[in-house]
Design an enzyme around this catalytic site. Sequence first.
Site, PDB file in Angstrom:
ATOM      1  CB  THR A  70      -1.155  -0.114   0.956  1.00  0.00           C
ATOM      2  OG1 THR A  70      -1.330  -1.443   1.471  1.00  0.00           O
ATOM      3  CG2 THR A  70      -1.578   1.373   1.318  1.00  0.00           C
ATOM      4  CG  ASN A 146      -6.107  -7.120  -5.894  1.00  0.00           C
ATOM      5  OD1 ASN A 146      -6.306  -6.952  -7.086  1.00  0.00           O
ATOM      6  ND2 ASN A 146      -6.864  -6.816  -5.323  1.00  0.00           N
ATOM      7  CD  GLN A 176      -2.090 -11.084  -4.897  1.00  0.00           C
ATOM      8  OE1 GLN A 176      -1.347 -12.055  -5.232  1.00  0.00           O
ATOM      9  NE2 GLN A 176      -2.980 -10.914  -4.157  1.00  0.00           N
ATOM     10  CB  SER A 196       2.729  -7.017  -0.212  1.00  0.00           C
ATOM     11  OG  SER A 196       2.470  -7.290   0.882  1.00  0.00           O
ATOM     12  CG  HIS A 198       1.424  -9.522   3.875  1.00  0.00           C
ATOM     13  ND1 HIS A 198      -0.491  -9.849   4.304  1.00  0.00           N
ATOM     14  CD2 HIS A 198       1.098  -8.091   3.546  1.00  0.00           C
ATOM     15  CE1 HIS A 198      -1.000  -9.048   2.992  1.00  0.00           C
ATOM     16  NE2 HIS A 198      -0.166  -7.697   2.798  1.00  0.00           N
ATOM     17  CB  THR A 234      14.348   3.072  12.653  1.00  0.00           C
ATOM     18  OG1 THR A 234      14.967   4.434  13.004  1.00  0.00           O
ATOM     19  CG2 THR A 234      15.433   1.561  12.880  1.00  0.00           C
ATOM     20  CB  CYS A 316      -8.894  -3.909   0.309  1.00  0.00           C
ATOM     21  SG  CYS A 316      -7.244  -5.384   0.020  1.00  0.00           S
TER      22      CYS A 316
HETATM   23  N1  PMP Z   1      -1.938  -4.498  -4.346  1.00  0.00           N
HETATM   24  C1  PMP Z   1      -1.772  -5.755  -4.590  1.00  0.00           C
HETATM   25  C2  PMP Z   1      -2.919  -6.333  -5.958  1.00  0.00           C
HETATM   26  C3  PMP Z   1      -2.707  -6.499  -3.387  1.00  0.00           C
HETATM   27  O1  PMP Z   1      -3.219  -7.626  -3.647  1.00  0.00           O
HETATM   28  C4  PMP Z   1      -2.930  -6.347  -2.121  1.00  0.00           C
HETATM   29  C5  PMP Z   1      -2.572  -6.278  -0.820  1.00  0.00           C
HETATM   30  N2  PMP Z   1      -4.102  -6.654  -0.937  1.00  0.00           N
HETATM   31  C6  PMP Z   1      -1.549  -4.804  -1.676  1.00  0.00           C
HETATM   32  C7  PMP Z   1      -1.866  -4.221  -3.102  1.00  0.00           C
HETATM   33  C8  PMP Z   1      -1.535  -3.980  -0.581  1.00  0.00           C
HETATM   34  O2  PMP Z   1      -0.606  -4.796   0.113  1.00  0.00           O
HETATM   35  P1  PMP Z   1      -0.321  -4.676   1.616  1.00  0.00           P
HETATM   36  O3  PMP Z   1      -1.321  -5.629   2.123  1.00  0.00           O
HETATM   37  O4  PMP Z   1       1.063  -5.382   1.949  1.00  0.00           O
HETATM   38  O5  PMP Z   1      -0.159  -3.479   1.887  1.00  0.00           O
END
Ligand code: PMP
Length: 372
Positions: A70, A146, A176, A196, A198, A234, A316
Amino acid sequence: MIYLDNCSTTPMSEDALKEYGKYASACFYNPSASYAEANKVRLKLDEAREKLKKMLGAKGGEIIFTGGATESNNLSLKGSEREGKWEYVVSIGEHPSVLEVAKSMEKKGRVVHYIPLTKNGEIDYSFLEKVLNKKTRLVSVMLVNNVTGAINDIKRVSQLVKSLSPQAVLHVDGVQAFKKLNFSVNALDIDLLSISAHKFHGPKGVGALYVKNKTQLKNIIFGGGQEFGIRSGTENVAGIMAMVKAAEEIDTEKAFRHVKQLHDAFLHEIENEKGISVVCPDGSPYILCLLFAGVNSETLVRMLENDVVVGRGSACSSKKAGNSVLEAMGYSREQVKGALRVSFSDISTLKEVESAAKIIKEKYLELYERTK
Ligand code: PMP
């Protein structure tokens, strides 16, 4: 419980977790401090940067560590925004962390063009070709969507951008795609790319932005000047080290072959089922967007949750009534109501996927009969 919402997030790998612990505890020093222990951490961070660059297929350029995609997406758009008669081009299928920034620019009076999607989920390349001009400042198109798994032809996008708008910056949301598809930022001629941690067994709240050599990017956070002055604060050393460890552990091609097998097995299980259709069967095998006729997928997700965990689209936007990506592809509100996203990971097993497909089918029929 079978977890098939890996596009939303993935569990951390054991090695990534160990690495996290190491840099959160024994090697906790501030990389910007000047004593020897801190310098060691600084060197490790720079090593991690080089490793990521290599995995991204970068020749030169830089990696800015961020607090997730994000932030990387916000930084890309806001950091490329300039005063004057510039124009911005984003696809309507982008994640909210791109679309919402674009909307805020529009509110300030900037010119923003939204590239529509075609029925197959890819962007409309002819629209892009028409809107690109000498005033284009930034183009943002994601590699893998996504919600649907649709794969955009980024080479085609970069060729159009470089020939029609040589002064523009091309930003690609690679969230993705990284460690899921084999690609190289150099071969695709990408200026900015977001990832990202995670989404590939790293920790949440950490990510990166690849910045090609000579790409002018303004900082949006002000402070001590870390990360080449682009992202003060940091560094989240433990998170970054764990992210790179998680990425290193995945053999992208091997994982792809495994996931493709899972994807095909799932499709095989549901292929003759009346009322179930697949949105992008030829997209990324990591994502299967399914439409269930005559039912509300929100109910289906809840009926399934003790056995199979799946999503309704992107996490989201799962609270919103519609699914704008599917609507942008031309699906009706009614069809979108029945949308469900199954997403695999390299650690999902064939047995899990086959039984998940059977359970999903059963529960759908049960709900369908009840709704009729
Ligand atoms: N871009 C895409 C295509 C995503 O799937 C996501 C996560 N849902 C994000 C951005 C945002 O990533 P983060 O959770 O690291 O903020």
